[in-house]
Design a protein around this motif. Structure first.
Motif, PDB file in Angstrom:
ATOM      1  N   ASN A  77       0.813  -1.225   0.000  1.00 31.11           N
ATOM      2  CA  ASN A  77       0.000   0.000   0.000  1.00 31.11           C
ATOM      3  C   ASN A  77       0.846   1.274   0.000  1.00 31.11           C
ATOM      4  O   ASN A  77       0.480   2.286   0.599  1.00 31.11           O
ATOM      5  CB  ASN A  77      -0.947   0.016   1.211  1.00 31.11           C
ATOM      6  CG  ASN A  77      -1.920  -1.135   1.193  1.00 31.11           C
ATOM      7  OD1 ASN A  77      -2.461  -1.489   0.136  1.00 31.11           O
ATOM      8  ND2 ASN A  77      -2.132  -1.749   2.347  1.00 31.11           N
ATOM      9  N   ASN A  78       2.005   1.198  -0.675  1.00 31.15           N
ATOM     10  CA  ASN A  78       2.897   2.351  -0.782  1.00 31.15           C
ATOM     11  C   ASN A  78       3.409   2.845   0.564  1.00 31.15           C
ATOM     12  O   ASN A  78       3.720   4.022   0.734  1.00 31.15           O
ATOM     13  CB  ASN A  78       2.224   3.508  -1.523  1.00 31.15           C
ATOM     14  CG  ASN A  78       2.176   3.279  -3.021  1.00 31.15           C
ATOM     15  OD1 ASN A  78       2.977   2.525  -3.568  1.00 31.15           O
ATOM     16  ND2 ASN A  78       1.238   3.923  -3.688  1.00 31.15           N
ATOM     17  N   SER A  79       3.488   1.953   1.549  1.00 35.92           N
ATOM     18  CA  SER A  79       4.126   2.314   2.808  1.00 35.92           C
ATOM     19  C   SER A  79       5.632   2.383   2.578  1.00 35.92           C
ATOM     20  O   SER A  79       6.167   1.735   1.675  1.00 35.92           O
ATOM     21  CB  SER A  79       3.794   1.283   3.886  1.00 35.92           C
ATOM     22  OG  SER A  79       4.233  -0.003   3.484  1.00 35.92           O
ATOM     23  N   ILE A  80       6.311   3.176   3.385  1.00 36.48           N
ATOM     24  CA  ILE A  80       7.744   3.361   3.220  1.00 36.48           C
ATOM     25  C   ILE A  80       8.474   2.930   4.480  1.00 36.48           C
ATOM     26  O   ILE A  80       8.109   3.314   5.586  1.00 36.48           O
ATOM     27  CB  ILE A  80       8.077   4.834   2.898  1.00 36.48           C
ATOM     28  CG1 ILE A  80       7.476   5.233   1.547  1.00 36.48           C
ATOM     29  CG2 ILE A  80       9.595   5.050   2.871  1.00 36.48           C
ATOM     30  CD1 ILE A  80       7.703   6.676   1.171  1.00 36.48           C
ATOM     31  N   VAL A  81       9.489   2.102   4.308  1.00 38.54           N
ATOM     32  CA  VAL A  81      10.345   1.666   5.409  1.00 38.54           C
ATOM     33  C   VAL A  81      11.682   2.389   5.248  1.00 38.54           C
ATOM     34  O   VAL A  81      12.350   2.247   4.230  1.00 38.54           O
ATOM     35  CB  VAL A  81      10.573   0.145   5.379  1.00 38.54           C
ATOM     36  CG1 VAL A  81      11.479  -0.279   6.526  1.00 38.54           C
ATOM     37  CG2 VAL A  81       9.243  -0.589   5.438  1.00 38.54           C
ATOM     38  N   CYS A  82      12.052   3.170   6.251  1.00 39.19           N
ATOM     39  CA  CYS A  82      13.296   3.930   6.187  1.00 39.19           C
ATOM     40  C   CYS A  82      14.403   3.220   6.949  1.00 39.19           C
ATOM     41  O   CYS A  82      14.147   2.576   7.976  1.00 39.19           O
ATOM     42  CB  CYS A  82      13.086   5.328   6.768  1.00 39.19           C
ATOM     43  SG  CYS A  82      11.968   6.338   5.763  1.00 39.19           S
ATOM     44  N   GLN A  83      15.609   3.353   6.458  1.00 39.91           N
ATOM     45  CA  GLN A  83      16.726   2.602   7.010  1.00 39.91           C
ATOM     46  C   GLN A  83      16.963   2.910   8.485  1.00 39.91           C
ATOM     47  O   GLN A  83      17.287   2.021   9.254  1.00 39.91           O
ATOM     48  CB  GLN A  83      18.005   2.897   6.215  1.00 39.91           C
ATOM     49  CG  GLN A  83      19.189   2.053   6.651  1.00 39.91           C
ATOM     50  CD  GLN A  83      20.345   2.133   5.682  1.00 39.91           C
ATOM     51  OE1 GLN A  83      20.620   3.185   5.123  1.00 39.91           O
ATOM     52  NE2 GLN A  83      21.033   1.027   5.473  1.00 39.91           N
TER      53      GLN A  83
END
Length: 247
Positions: A77-83
Motif C-alpha cells: 500500500n505504498n508504505s515506506i520503510v526507512c533505514q
C-alpha cells in the motif's frame, strides 16, 4: 544570381558575428545526490563537501538534484520503510517539502544544510529551528508535510531512486552527468570540471592535484549500505503523515 550570393554572405557574416559576440552558453553539468537524512555519511557530505560548490562558484555550472529517499523501501500500500526508522522518514519528507517549496538550490540547500548539521550534532529533533536560523519562512514546508503532499513527493523520489541504472548499493550515491561515482563520491568536483564543455571556472583549477592526493584515502566504509537496515526501522503507513501534524 549575384543577389543570392550576397544574401548567403550576409547570413554567414551575421551568424559569425552572433557567435563571436553572443556565444551559446555551455550546458550545465547535472549533479544528483541520492541520500537519506539520518545516514551520518550523507550528513557529512552535505555539510562539509557539497556546500563548498556554493562558496567557490562551481554551482554556476551545475544543475543540482537532491533526492532524499536513500535506502528506503516500499512496502504494501505504498508504505515506506526507512533505514534509520520513522524519524528518518519524517526528515526525508521535510527535506522533500523544502526542495518543493524553494526550487532554487541555494535556498533549499541552506535549509537542508541546517537540518543535516543538526543531525551531525544528534539534535535533529530541533530541525524546526532551521527556519529562524536561515531566515526562511517554513510555513509552506509545514503545509506540504501536513497535507500529505510531502508523502507524494517521497513516492516520486522512490520511483526515481529505484530507476537508477546501475542500481545504487549505498548512500550517499553521487551521479555526475548520469555516471555514478561510487565510493569516490567526495571527489565529485573533479568530475564536474571534467564534464563541463565550456570555459572552466576558477574553482576547477588544481582539481587534478587534489584528486591524486585524495584517491588513496579509504572511503569505502564511509557509506550506508542498502542492506544494513536497522532494527528500529519502521513502516510508515500511506496516510500516517496526515494524522501526525508537525504543528
Amino acid at each position: 544570381m549575384a543577389s543570392g550570393r550576397v544574401v548567403v554572405v550576409f547570413f554567414f557574416l551575421l551568424s559569425f558575428l552572433c557567435f563571436a559576440f553572443f556565444p551559446v552558453s555551455s550546458r550545465k553539468v547535472s549533479l544528483a545526490l541520492y541520500y537519506e537524512t539520518l545516514c551520518p555519511y550523507c550528513s557529512d557530505f552535505i555539510t562539509n563537501n557539497l556546500v563548498k560548490i556554493f562558496d567557490n562558484g562551481l554551482i554556476t555550472i551545475v544543475d543540482l538534484d537532491l533526492v532524499p529517499y536513500g535506502n528506503s523501501r516500499l512496502g504494501s500500500n505504498n508504505s515506506i520503510v526507512c533505514q534509520h526508522g520513522p524519524s528518518e522518514c519524517q526528515l526525508n519528507t521535510v527535506e522533500a517539502c523544502a526542495i518543493s517549496a524553494w526550487p532554487d538550490a541555494q535556498e533549499h540547500l541552506k535549509f537542508i544544510y541546517c537540518i543535516e548539521h543538526l543531525v551531525m550534532e544528534h539534535r535533529y529533533d530541533e530541525w524546526k529551528s532551521c527556519s529562524q536560523q536561515t531566515g526562511l519562512d517554513s510555513t509552506s514546508v509545514l503545509d506540504c508535510y501536513n497535507s500529505g503532499y510531502g508523502e507524494k513527493l517521497e513516492l516520486q523520489y522512490a520511483a526515481q531512486t529505484d530507476a537508477l541504472q546501475p542500481p545504487h548499493t549505498f548512500v550517499p550515491w553521487v551521479v555526475v552527468d548520469g555516471k555514478p561515482l561510487y565510493d569516490n563520491y567526495r571527489n565529485f568536483e573533479k568530475y564536474i570540471c571534467q564534464a563541463y564543455d565550456g570555459e572552466p571556472p576558477k574553482a576547477c583549477e588544481g582539481q587534478a592535484l587534489t584528486i591524486s592526493q585524495e584517491m588513496n584515502s579509504n572511503q569505502g566504509d564511509q557509506v550506508c549500505h542498502i542492506n544494513d537496515m536497522t532494527s528500529s526501522s519502521a513502516t510508515r503507513k500511506k496516510n500516517e503523515m496526515k494524522k501526525k501534524s508537525l504543528i
